[in-house]
Motif scaffolding. Sequence first.
Motif, PDB file in Angstrom:
ATOM      1  N   VAL A 172      -8.435  -5.700   4.987  1.00  0.00           N
ATOM      2  CA  VAL A 172      -7.820  -6.094   6.249  1.00  0.00           C
ATOM      3  C   VAL A 172      -8.949  -6.243   7.262  1.00  0.00           C
ATOM      4  O   VAL A 172      -9.609  -5.276   7.603  1.00  0.00           O
ATOM      5  CB  VAL A 172      -6.812  -5.030   6.730  1.00  0.00           C
ATOM      6  CG1 VAL A 172      -6.227  -5.423   8.074  1.00  0.00           C
ATOM      7  CG2 VAL A 172      -5.707  -4.838   5.706  1.00  0.00           C
ATOM      8  N   GLN A 198      -5.686 -10.689   6.798  1.00  0.00           N
ATOM      9  CA  GLN A 198      -6.414 -10.430   5.566  1.00  0.00           C
ATOM     10  C   GLN A 198      -7.113 -11.694   5.076  1.00  0.00           C
ATOM     11  O   GLN A 198      -6.541 -12.772   5.062  1.00  0.00           O
ATOM     12  CB  GLN A 198      -5.467  -9.914   4.483  1.00  0.00           C
ATOM     13  CG  GLN A 198      -4.863  -8.560   4.850  1.00  0.00           C
ATOM     14  CD  GLN A 198      -3.921  -8.067   3.781  1.00  0.00           C
ATOM     15  OE1 GLN A 198      -2.779  -8.472   3.714  1.00  0.00           O
ATOM     16  NE2 GLN A 198      -4.417  -7.182   2.947  1.00  0.00           N
ATOM     17  N   MET A 203       0.840  -1.191   0.000  1.00  0.00           N
ATOM     18  CA  MET A 203       0.000   0.000   0.000  1.00  0.00           C
ATOM     19  C   MET A 203       0.876   1.242   0.000  1.00  0.00           C
ATOM     20  O   MET A 203       1.927   1.273   0.636  1.00  0.00           O
ATOM     21  CB  MET A 203      -0.914   0.002   1.235  1.00  0.00           C
ATOM     22  CG  MET A 203      -1.649   1.316   1.456  1.00  0.00           C
ATOM     23  SD  MET A 203      -2.635   1.379   2.959  1.00  0.00           S
ATOM     24  CE  MET A 203      -4.050   0.428   2.430  1.00  0.00           C
ATOM     25  N   LEU A 218      -1.654  -7.618  10.706  1.00  0.00           N
ATOM     26  CA  LEU A 218      -2.800  -7.442   9.819  1.00  0.00           C
ATOM     27  C   LEU A 218      -3.288  -8.800   9.337  1.00  0.00           C
ATOM     28  O   LEU A 218      -2.525  -9.588   8.784  1.00  0.00           O
ATOM     29  CB  LEU A 218      -2.403  -6.579   8.619  1.00  0.00           C
ATOM     30  CG  LEU A 218      -1.703  -5.254   8.954  1.00  0.00           C
ATOM     31  CD1 LEU A 218      -1.226  -4.572   7.680  1.00  0.00           C
ATOM     32  CD2 LEU A 218      -2.636  -4.341   9.713  1.00  0.00           C
ATOM     33  N   ASP A 241       4.740  -3.964   1.895  1.00  0.00           N
ATOM     34  CA  ASP A 241       4.344  -5.372   1.963  1.00  0.00           C
ATOM     35  C   ASP A 241       2.984  -5.594   2.613  1.00  0.00           C
ATOM     36  O   ASP A 241       2.545  -6.740   2.735  1.00  0.00           O
ATOM     37  CB  ASP A 241       5.391  -6.173   2.758  1.00  0.00           C
ATOM     38  CG  ASP A 241       6.760  -6.136   2.117  1.00  0.00           C
ATOM     39  OD1 ASP A 241       6.865  -5.748   0.933  1.00  0.00           O
ATOM     40  OD2 ASP A 241       7.738  -6.484   2.805  1.00  0.00           O
ATOM     41  N   ASP A 242       2.342  -4.507   3.069  1.00  0.00           N
ATOM     42  CA  ASP A 242       1.062  -4.623   3.775  1.00  0.00           C
ATOM     43  C   ASP A 242       1.175  -5.518   5.010  1.00  0.00           C
ATOM     44  O   ASP A 242       0.281  -6.309   5.308  1.00  0.00           O
ATOM     45  CB  ASP A 242      -0.048  -5.148   2.845  1.00  0.00           C
ATOM     46  CG  ASP A 242      -0.356  -4.167   1.728  1.00  0.00           C
ATOM     47  OD1 ASP A 242      -0.548  -2.974   2.025  1.00  0.00           O
ATOM     48  OD2 ASP A 242      -0.383  -4.587   0.555  1.00  0.00           O
ATOM     49  N   THR A 243       2.285  -5.358   5.734  1.00  0.00           N
ATOM     50  CA  THR A 243       2.474  -6.119   6.971  1.00  0.00           C
ATOM     51  C   THR A 243       2.438  -5.219   8.206  1.00  0.00           C
ATOM     52  O   THR A 243       2.238  -5.710   9.320  1.00  0.00           O
ATOM     53  CB  THR A 243       3.827  -6.863   6.955  1.00  0.00           C
ATOM     54  OG1 THR A 243       4.885  -5.915   6.717  1.00  0.00           O
ATOM     55  CG2 THR A 243       3.840  -7.933   5.861  1.00  0.00           C
ATOM     56  N   LEU A 287      -9.764   0.808   5.447  1.00  0.00           N
ATOM     57  CA  LEU A 287      -9.183  -0.530   5.286  1.00  0.00           C
ATOM     58  C   LEU A 287     -10.223  -1.637   5.409  1.00  0.00           C
ATOM     59  O   LEU A 287      -9.956  -2.770   5.036  1.00  0.00           O
ATOM     60  CB  LEU A 287      -8.082  -0.766   6.319  1.00  0.00           C
ATOM     61  CG  LEU A 287      -6.877   0.173   6.277  1.00  0.00           C
ATOM     62  CD1 LEU A 287      -5.886  -0.200   7.362  1.00  0.00           C
ATOM     63  CD2 LEU A 287      -6.219   0.155   4.907  1.00  0.00           C
ATOM     64  N   SER A 342       1.761   4.725   1.392  1.00  0.00           N
ATOM     65  CA  SER A 342       1.535   5.309   2.709  1.00  0.00           C
ATOM     66  C   SER A 342       0.583   6.496   2.595  1.00  0.00           C
ATOM     67  O   SER A 342       0.481   7.140   1.558  1.00  0.00           O
ATOM     68  CB  SER A 342       2.857   5.745   3.341  1.00  0.00           C
ATOM     69  OG  SER A 342       3.442   6.790   2.597  1.00  0.00           O
ATOM     70  N   TRP A 371       4.725  -0.780   4.913  1.00  0.00           N
ATOM     71  CA  TRP A 371       3.726  -0.210   4.009  1.00  0.00           C
ATOM     72  C   TRP A 371       3.738  -0.926   2.663  1.00  0.00           C
ATOM     73  O   TRP A 371       2.679  -1.271   2.128  1.00  0.00           O
ATOM     74  CB  TRP A 371       4.003   1.283   3.799  1.00  0.00           C
ATOM     75  CG  TRP A 371       3.596   2.147   4.936  1.00  0.00           C
ATOM     76  CD1 TRP A 371       4.377   2.649   5.937  1.00  0.00           C
ATOM     77  CD2 TRP A 371       2.275   2.650   5.213  1.00  0.00           C
ATOM     78  NE1 TRP A 371       3.636   3.422   6.811  1.00  0.00           N
ATOM     79  CE2 TRP A 371       2.343   3.442   6.385  1.00  0.00           C
ATOM     80  CE3 TRP A 371       1.039   2.501   4.573  1.00  0.00           C
ATOM     81  CZ2 TRP A 371       1.236   4.086   6.928  1.00  0.00           C
ATOM     82  CZ3 TRP A 371      -0.072   3.141   5.108  1.00  0.00           C
ATOM     83  CH2 TRP A 371       0.026   3.924   6.270  1.00  0.00           C
ATOM     84  N   TYR A 390       1.397  -0.879   9.052  1.00  0.00           N
ATOM     85  CA  TYR A 390       1.148   0.500   8.626  1.00  0.00           C
ATOM     86  C   TYR A 390       1.524   1.407   9.793  1.00  0.00           C
ATOM     87  O   TYR A 390       0.731   1.625  10.708  1.00  0.00           O
ATOM     88  CB  TYR A 390      -0.313   0.698   8.243  1.00  0.00           C
ATOM     89  CG  TYR A 390      -0.798  -0.204   7.124  1.00  0.00           C
ATOM     90  CD1 TYR A 390       0.028  -0.543   6.052  1.00  0.00           C
ATOM     91  CD2 TYR A 390      -2.087  -0.709   7.132  1.00  0.00           C
ATOM     92  CE1 TYR A 390      -0.422  -1.364   5.030  1.00  0.00           C
ATOM     93  CE2 TYR A 390      -2.548  -1.529   6.108  1.00  0.00           C
ATOM     94  CZ  TYR A 390      -1.713  -1.850   5.061  1.00  0.00           C
ATOM     95  OH  TYR A 390      -2.162  -2.668   4.049  1.00  0.00           O
TER      96      TYR A 390
END
Length: 200
Positions: A94, A89, A1, A87, A62-64, A128, A3, A60, A66
């Motif tokens: 999320v 998913q 994602m 997170l 890797d979407d792991t 999200l 930022s 951010w 935020y």
Amino acid sequence: MQSVTLTTERLYLRELEPADTDAVFAACQDPEIPRWTSVPSPYTREHAAEFVGQLSPQGWRDDTMYNFGVFTRESGALVSSMGLVRLAQLGAPVHQAELGYWTAKEQRGRGYTVEAARAVCRWAFESLGVERLEWYAEAGNEGSRAVALRLGFVMEGTQRAKISQRGTRRDTWFGALLPSDLGLASATPYLPYDPARPAD
């Protein structure tokens, strides 16, 4: 994602940048931060540079994770590091995340942490699609618990030996915040337990 930046009445929240390294390093010299969090101790400038320059931006991408740096709008001073971790998913949205934060010693007691966290929670629910936000802290961390309670988190109990902190297993307090706690809708309906309700 990509930022994002969030703003509140007194604060702005953005991705940490290399120029923030010294401020993060200075804040984490307060022994209360490594005492209650997973921040390394002793905390070196190299730790700060890695967190700001690698771990935070990678989260951010890797979407792991935020993670936001929280700064005052008036002076640009660093208030805290705050973000969503763990997170969970199912498909694109999320559905579940954990809120984590630490606050610089000189910025405590001003309501900044609650103000920033309120913005992060609303962003999590509205942008999200998070359906459950969790909060954990080592049992005894009254400051973190006070913030969570002011945000509306419902305390759900104590977990024994949940975390390992510097070679010792410790109990945690934990709680949760739902979109409905803030008057927001959730994509998946929630049916609270009711012992008087007939079984489906």
